[in-house]
Design a protein around this motif. Structure first.
Motif, PDB file in Angstrom:
ATOM      1  N   GLY A  46       0.789  -1.227   0.000  1.00 49.34           N
ATOM      2  CA  GLY A  46       0.000   0.000   0.000  1.00 49.34           C
ATOM      3  C   GLY A  46       0.816   1.269   0.000  1.00 49.34           C
ATOM      4  O   GLY A  46       0.308   2.342   0.308  1.00 49.34           O
ATOM      5  N   GLU A  47       2.071   1.178  -0.379  1.00 45.18           N
ATOM      6  CA  GLU A  47       2.960   2.332  -0.344  1.00 45.18           C
ATOM      7  C   GLU A  47       2.919   3.181  -1.602  1.00 45.18           C
ATOM      8  O   GLU A  47       3.552   4.225  -1.641  1.00 45.18           O
ATOM      9  CB  GLU A  47       4.405   1.868  -0.093  1.00 45.18           C
ATOM     10  N   GLY A  48       2.240   2.745  -2.639  1.00 43.39           N
ATOM     11  CA  GLY A  48       2.202   3.544  -3.861  1.00 43.39           C
ATOM     12  C   GLY A  48       1.672   2.751  -5.031  1.00 43.39           C
ATOM     13  O   GLY A  48       0.995   1.740  -4.869  1.00 43.39           O
ATOM     14  N   VAL A  49       2.010   3.218  -6.199  1.00 47.83           N
ATOM     15  CA  VAL A  49       1.536   2.651  -7.457  1.00 47.83           C
ATOM     16  C   VAL A  49       2.741   2.114  -8.212  1.00 47.83           C
ATOM     17  O   VAL A  49       3.765   2.769  -8.299  1.00 47.83           O
ATOM     18  CB  VAL A  49       0.830   3.731  -8.310  1.00 47.83           C
ATOM     19  N   VAL A  50       2.603   0.928  -8.751  1.00 50.37           N
ATOM     20  CA  VAL A  50       3.707   0.322  -9.501  1.00 50.37           C
ATOM     21  C   VAL A  50       3.353   0.289 -10.983  1.00 50.37           C
ATOM     22  O   VAL A  50       2.198   0.066 -11.354  1.00 50.37           O
ATOM     23  CB  VAL A  50       4.045  -1.096  -8.975  1.00 50.37           C
ATOM     24  N   LEU A  51       4.316   0.579 -11.799  1.00 45.58           N
ATOM     25  CA  LEU A  51       4.174   0.482 -13.244  1.00 45.58           C
ATOM     26  C   LEU A  51       5.066  -0.668 -13.676  1.00 45.58           C
ATOM     27  O   LEU A  51       6.276  -0.611 -13.507  1.00 45.58           O
ATOM     28  CB  LEU A  51       4.628   1.783 -13.912  1.00 45.58           C
ATOM     29  N   ASP A  60      -0.292 -11.458  -8.169  1.00 41.73           N
ATOM     30  CA  ASP A  60      -0.752 -10.452  -7.207  1.00 41.73           C
ATOM     31  C   ASP A  60      -2.089  -9.855  -7.633  1.00 41.73           C
ATOM     32  O   ASP A  60      -2.946  -9.580  -6.792  1.00 41.73           O
ATOM     33  CB  ASP A  60       0.291  -9.347  -7.047  1.00 41.73           C
ATOM     34  N   LEU A  61      -2.297  -9.678  -8.932  1.00 39.63           N
ATOM     35  CA  LEU A  61      -3.592  -9.194  -9.425  1.00 39.63           C
ATOM     36  C   LEU A  61      -4.680 -10.235  -9.170  1.00 39.63           C
ATOM     37  O   LEU A  61      -5.762  -9.905  -8.681  1.00 39.63           O
ATOM     38  CB  LEU A  61      -3.512  -8.872 -10.923  1.00 39.63           C
ATOM     39  N   ALA A  62      -4.391 -11.488  -9.483  1.00 38.02           N
ATOM     40  CA  ALA A  62      -5.378 -12.566  -9.301  1.00 38.02           C
ATOM     41  C   ALA A  62      -5.745 -12.747  -7.836  1.00 38.02           C
ATOM     42  O   ALA A  62      -6.904 -13.044  -7.510  1.00 38.02           O
ATOM     43  CB  ALA A  62      -4.838 -13.873  -9.879  1.00 38.02           C
ATOM     44  N   ALA A  63      -4.776 -12.557  -6.946  1.00 32.09           N
ATOM     45  CA  ALA A  63      -5.025 -12.750  -5.507  1.00 32.09           C
ATOM     46  C   ALA A  63      -5.623 -11.511  -4.851  1.00 32.09           C
ATOM     47  O   ALA A  63      -5.989 -11.546  -3.680  1.00 32.09           O
ATOM     48  CB  ALA A  63      -3.722 -13.123  -4.801  1.00 32.09           C
ATOM     49  N   GLY A  64      -5.737 -10.419  -5.614  1.00 32.26           N
ATOM     50  CA  GLY A  64      -6.301  -9.195  -5.045  1.00 32.26           C
ATOM     51  C   GLY A  64      -5.316  -8.385  -4.228  1.00 32.26           C
ATOM     52  O   GLY A  64      -5.706  -7.418  -3.578  1.00 32.26           O
ATOM     53  N   VAL A  67      -4.406  -4.142  -7.616  1.00 35.52           N
ATOM     54  CA  VAL A  67      -5.508  -3.892  -8.533  1.00 35.52           C
ATOM     55  C   VAL A  67      -5.000  -2.995  -9.655  1.00 35.52           C
ATOM     56  O   VAL A  67      -4.063  -2.231  -9.465  1.00 35.52           O
ATOM     57  CB  VAL A  67      -6.726  -3.216  -7.849  1.00 35.52           C
ATOM     58  N   ARG A  68      -5.627  -3.114 -10.793  1.00 31.86           N
ATOM     59  CA  ARG A  68      -5.278  -2.254 -11.927  1.00 31.86           C
ATOM     60  C   ARG A  68      -6.223  -1.054 -11.873  1.00 31.86           C
ATOM     61  O   ARG A  68      -7.412  -1.187 -12.183  1.00 31.86           O
ATOM     62  CB  ARG A  68      -5.462  -3.025 -13.226  1.00 31.86           C
ATOM     63  N   PRO A  69      -5.727   0.111 -11.459  1.00 37.05           N
ATOM     64  CA  PRO A  69      -6.626   1.250 -11.273  1.00 37.05           C
ATOM     65  C   PRO A  69      -7.078   1.909 -12.571  1.00 37.05           C
ATOM     66  O   PRO A  69      -8.063   2.636 -12.574  1.00 37.05           O
ATOM     67  CB  PRO A  69      -5.792   2.227 -10.436  1.00 37.05           C
ATOM     68  N   PHE A  70      -6.382   1.661 -13.661  1.00 38.98           N
ATOM     69  CA  PHE A  70      -6.722   2.270 -14.948  1.00 38.98           C
ATOM     70  C   PHE A  70      -6.715   1.201 -16.028  1.00 38.98           C
ATOM     71  O   PHE A  70      -5.962   0.245 -15.963  1.00 38.98           O
ATOM     72  CB  PHE A  70      -5.706   3.353 -15.333  1.00 38.98           C
TER      73      PHE A  70
END
Length: 108
Positions: A46-51, A60-64, A67-70
């Motif tokens: 929860g420290e930021g956004v990763v590209l 990590d996306l599948a496990a929640g 999340v993909r914010p865009f």
């Protein structure tokens, strides 16, 4: 406060922001990491956004955990190759690795 984690790929925040037509965000602000592992872990915490590459964060996306914010996504021109001498495919370990790798690619 905004944090940006870039994983050192040719597609960076400046490229992504331009493609999304975002002009009021400084792509050089925020943290950067030399390690994709640290960048992803920071985002998971929860420290930021990763590209980064979808394939590298798929679990990590599948496990929640992420999340993909865009919807905005870019395609990289980078490619990966498995290179070996033609005769090497007759070696069990080379064939096993190649077959495993192709199987992993087909599941992504």
């Amino acid at each position: 406060m905004r944090y940006g984690f870039s994983m050192g790929f040719p597609i960076d925040w400046a490229t992504w922001l331009r493609s999304a037509d975002v002009r009021d965000v400084d792509p050089k602000s925020g943290l950067t990491f030399d390690s994709a592992t640290f960048a992803v872990e920071s985002a998971v915490q929860g420290e930021g956004v990763v590209l980064g590459r979808t394939m590298l964060v798929a679990a990590d996306l599948a496990a929640g955990r992420l999340v993909r914010p865009f919807r905005q996504a870019l395609t990289s021109a980078s490619q990966y190759f498995v290179v070996y001498p033609p005769r090497a495919i007759h070696q069990r370990k080379v064939k096993a690795f190649r077959d495993w790798l192709l199987g992993e690619i087909s599941h992504s």
